[in-house]
Design a protein around this motif. Structure first.
Motif, PDB file in Angstrom:
ATOM      1  N   GLU A 163       4.072  -5.080  11.439  1.00  0.00           N
ATOM      2  CA  GLU A 163       2.854  -4.267  11.415  1.00  0.00           C
ATOM      3  C   GLU A 163       1.619  -5.133  11.182  1.00  0.00           C
ATOM      4  OE1 GLU A 163       0.406  -0.737  11.332  1.00  0.00           O
ATOM      5  OE2 GLU A 163       2.222  -1.441  12.337  1.00  0.00           O
ATOM      6  N   ALA A 164       1.718  -6.128  10.289  1.00  0.00           N
ATOM      7  CA  ALA A 164       0.575  -7.011  10.027  1.00  0.00           C
ATOM      8  C   ALA A 164       0.199  -7.789  11.284  1.00  0.00           C
ATOM      9  CB  ALA A 164       0.903  -7.963   8.883  1.00  0.00           C
ATOM     10  N   LYS A 165       1.205  -8.242  12.034  1.00  0.00           N
ATOM     11  CA  LYS A 165       0.935  -8.960  13.284  1.00  0.00           C
ATOM     12  C   LYS A 165       0.307  -8.033  14.321  1.00  0.00           C
ATOM     13  CE  LYS A 165       4.447 -12.604  12.951  1.00  0.00           C
ATOM     14  NZ  LYS A 165       5.676 -13.190  13.567  1.00  0.00           N
ATOM     15  N   ARG A 166       0.767  -6.768  14.331  1.00  0.00           N
ATOM     16  CA  ARG A 166       0.214  -5.805  15.284  1.00  0.00           C
ATOM     17  C   ARG A 166      -1.271  -5.546  14.989  1.00  0.00           C
ATOM     18  NH1 ARG A 166      -1.414  -0.780  15.947  1.00  0.00           N
ATOM     19  NH2 ARG A 166      -1.251  -0.362  13.708  1.00  0.00           N
ATOM     20  N   ILE A 167      -1.587  -5.379  13.700  1.00  0.00           N
ATOM     21  CA  ILE A 167      -2.968  -5.129  13.295  1.00  0.00           C
ATOM     22  C   ILE A 167      -3.852  -6.319  13.660  1.00  0.00           C
ATOM     23  CG2 ILE A 167      -4.492  -4.801  11.311  1.00  0.00           C
ATOM     24  CD1 ILE A 167      -2.210  -3.204   9.988  1.00  0.00           C
ATOM     25  N   LYS A 168      -3.362  -7.533  13.407  1.00  0.00           N
ATOM     26  CA  LYS A 168      -4.130  -8.747  13.716  1.00  0.00           C
ATOM     27  C   LYS A 168      -4.362  -8.860  15.224  1.00  0.00           C
ATOM     28  CE  LYS A 168      -5.860 -12.934  13.116  1.00  0.00           C
ATOM     29  NZ  LYS A 168      -5.021 -13.995  12.515  1.00  0.00           N
ATOM     30  N   LYS A 169      -3.326  -8.599  16.004  1.00  0.00           N
ATOM     31  CA  LYS A 169      -3.451  -8.700  17.464  1.00  0.00           C
ATOM     32  C   LYS A 169      -4.449  -7.678  17.995  1.00  0.00           C
ATOM     33  CE  LYS A 169      -0.734  -8.541  21.743  1.00  0.00           C
ATOM     34  NZ  LYS A 169       0.629  -8.364  22.330  1.00  0.00           N
ATOM     35  N   LEU A 170      -4.359  -6.447  17.480  1.00  0.00           N
ATOM     36  CA  LEU A 170      -5.261  -5.386  17.925  1.00  0.00           C
ATOM     37  C   LEU A 170      -6.693  -5.687  17.515  1.00  0.00           C
ATOM     38  CD1 LEU A 170      -5.013  -2.635  19.389  1.00  0.00           C
ATOM     39  CD2 LEU A 170      -4.925  -1.557  17.150  1.00  0.00           C
ATOM     40  N   ARG A 199       0.829  -1.211   0.000  1.00  0.00           N
ATOM     41  CA  ARG A 199       0.000   0.000   0.000  1.00  0.00           C
ATOM     42  C   ARG A 199       0.864   1.262   0.000  1.00  0.00           C
ATOM     43  NH1 ARG A 199      -5.799   0.659   2.489  1.00  0.00           N
ATOM     44  NH2 ARG A 199      -6.065   2.912   2.406  1.00  0.00           N
ATOM     45  N   ARG A 200       0.531   2.186  -0.885  1.00  0.00           N
ATOM     46  CA  ARG A 200       1.320   3.411  -1.027  1.00  0.00           C
ATOM     47  C   ARG A 200       1.365   4.242   0.248  1.00  0.00           C
ATOM     48  NH1 ARG A 200      -0.075   5.923  -7.039  1.00  0.00           N
ATOM     49  NH2 ARG A 200       0.794   4.188  -8.260  1.00  0.00           N
ATOM     50  N   SER A 201       0.247   4.272   0.976  1.00  0.00           N
ATOM     51  CA  SER A 201       0.184   5.099   2.178  1.00  0.00           C
ATOM     52  C   SER A 201       0.822   4.439   3.395  1.00  0.00           C
ATOM     53  CB  SER A 201      -1.281   5.423   2.505  1.00  0.00           C
ATOM     54  OG  SER A 201      -2.020   4.231   2.729  1.00  0.00           O
ATOM     55  N   SER A 202       1.266   3.198   3.246  1.00  0.00           N
ATOM     56  CA  SER A 202       1.875   2.489   4.367  1.00  0.00           C
ATOM     57  C   SER A 202       3.327   2.929   4.562  1.00  0.00           C
ATOM     58  CB  SER A 202       1.829   0.973   4.122  1.00  0.00           C
ATOM     59  OG  SER A 202       2.583   0.288   5.107  1.00  0.00           O
ATOM     60  N   LYS A 203       3.685   3.220   5.803  1.00  0.00           N
ATOM     61  CA  LYS A 203       5.073   3.605   6.081  1.00  0.00           C
ATOM     62  C   LYS A 203       6.009   2.397   6.016  1.00  0.00           C
ATOM     63  CE  LYS A 203       4.585   3.381  11.138  1.00  0.00           C
ATOM     64  NZ  LYS A 203       4.713   4.163  12.403  1.00  0.00           N
ATOM     65  N   PHE A 204       5.436   1.204   5.890  1.00  0.00           N
ATOM     66  CA  PHE A 204       6.246  -0.014   5.782  1.00  0.00           C
ATOM     67  C   PHE A 204       6.266  -0.549   4.355  1.00  0.00           C
ATOM     68  CE2 PHE A 204       4.553   0.087  10.140  1.00  0.00           C
ATOM     69  CZ  PHE A 204       5.755   0.107  10.853  1.00  0.00           C
ATOM     70  N   ARG A 205       5.884   0.275   3.392  1.00  0.00           N
ATOM     71  CA  ARG A 205       5.844  -0.176   1.997  1.00  0.00           C
ATOM     72  C   ARG A 205       7.225  -0.660   1.558  1.00  0.00           C
ATOM     73  NH1 ARG A 205       4.734   2.973  -3.667  1.00  0.00           N
ATOM     74  NH2 ARG A 205       3.571   1.302  -4.688  1.00  0.00           N
ATOM     75  N   PHE A 206       7.231  -1.860   0.968  1.00  0.00           N
ATOM     76  CA  PHE A 206       8.452  -2.503   0.467  1.00  0.00           C
ATOM     77  C   PHE A 206       9.467  -2.780   1.586  1.00  0.00           C
ATOM     78  CE2 PHE A 206       7.441   0.017  -3.598  1.00  0.00           C
ATOM     79  CZ  PHE A 206       6.538  -0.948  -3.997  1.00  0.00           C
ATOM     80  N   ASN A 207       8.980  -2.834   2.828  1.00  0.00           N
ATOM     81  CA  ASN A 207       9.821  -3.159   3.983  1.00  0.00           C
ATOM     82  C   ASN A 207       9.333  -4.505   4.534  1.00  0.00           C
ATOM     83  OD1 ASN A 207      10.935  -3.472   6.555  1.00  0.00           O
ATOM     84  ND2 ASN A 207      10.842  -1.295   7.030  1.00  0.00           N
ATOM     85  N   PRO A 208       9.978  -5.614   4.155  1.00  0.00           N
ATOM     86  CA  PRO A 208       9.477  -6.947   4.524  1.00  0.00           C
ATOM     87  C   PRO A 208       9.349  -7.150   6.034  1.00  0.00           C
ATOM     88  CG  PRO A 208      11.154  -7.115   2.826  1.00  0.00           C
ATOM     89  CD  PRO A 208      11.177  -5.706   3.294  1.00  0.00           C
ATOM     90  N   ILE A 209      10.397  -6.862   6.781  1.00  0.00           N
ATOM     91  CA  ILE A 209      10.365  -7.091   8.224  1.00  0.00           C
ATOM     92  C   ILE A 209       9.345  -6.165   8.888  1.00  0.00           C
ATOM     93  CG2 ILE A 209      11.688  -7.101  10.358  1.00  0.00           C
ATOM     94  CD1 ILE A 209      12.450  -9.286   8.350  1.00  0.00           C
ATOM     95  N   GLY A 210       9.387  -4.891   8.510  1.00  0.00           N
ATOM     96  CA  GLY A 210       8.439  -3.941   9.078  1.00  0.00           C
ATOM     97  C   GLY A 210       7.000  -4.316   8.765  1.00  0.00           C
TER      98      GLY A 210
END
Length: 213
Positions: free
Chosen positions: A52-59, A37-48
């Motif tokens: 972030e995906a795990k954080r969203i799922k947990k929340l 996603r263009r608006s994601s600050k983790f765009r093209f950042n695999p580890i980040g």
């Protein structure tokens, strides 16, 4: 089923019975949404993106299971009459979001919708929960009776201290909902009405009022 919408957490499908089903994104799907996603600050950042995906799922999981615990206390029509299965997926009434209802409306009519949204926030407070994102234009809809309801219940919170902090900072002024009001020429009205109604005094007066009688 036809897909009719999607967000960070859910993909929405029309069930053709005036109801929708919201299916939670898979872990892989969530990862690529963050990664690409263009608006994601983790765009093209695999580890980040993984973090972030795990954080969203947990929340999301926390919010949904917290909601399940108090759902029986809240009138269904405030939340689009949600019905959960065992997991994170749920059904809900099919209604148009506020952004669609604003189309062709007069300034007076738009202001009335804003007032109804604020009334919804107060009513949710009375049941010990609140919208915590304030992007009413996409997260709320209006049913055939003209009632505003919260559709994105994955953003519902029940921690009073979070609402206290949001009132103190007037969080809603930094959200997309304010920008939507600005685009419609009613940002001053929106800011004034929110500040006038969403106060610490009103929070104390209304919080859990309907379930403590």
């Amino acid at each position: 089923m036809k897909e009719i919408g999607n967000g960070w957490q859910y993909i929405v499908y029309n069930l053709d019975n005036k109801r929708v089903i919201k299916k939670h994104r898979s872990d892989v799907d969530q990862y690529f949404r963050v990664f690409l996603r263009r608006s994601s600050k983790f765009r093209f950042n695999p580890i980040g993106s993984i973090i972030e995906a795990k954080r969203i799922k947990k929340l999301s999981t926390h919010y949904i299971f917290t909601l399940k615990e108090i759902l029986h206390l809240i009138p269904g029509d405030l939340l689009g009459n949600p019905k959960f299965g065992k997991g994170l997926n749920y059904e809900q009434d099919l209604v148009l979001p506020i952004t669609d209802h604003f189309q062709g409306k007069s300034t007076k009519e738009k202001k009335e919708i804003i007032r109804k949204y604020i009334d919804l926030l107060l009513e949710l407070w009375r049941y010990g929960c609140s919208d915590s994102v304030y992007n009413y234009h996409v997260n709320c809809g209006i049913n055939d009776c003209g009632q505003v309801m919260l559709l994105d219940i994955g953003e519902l919170v029940s921690q009073k201290e979070l609402i206290v902090a949001e009132i103190s900072s007037q969080k809603w002024l930094g959200q997309m909902g304010y920008n939507f009001a600005k685009a419609n020429g009613i940002e001053e009205f929106y800011a004034d009405e929110m500040a006038k109604t969403l106060t610490l005094e009103n929070l104390e007066k209304n919080w859990k009022y309907k379930i403590s009688q």
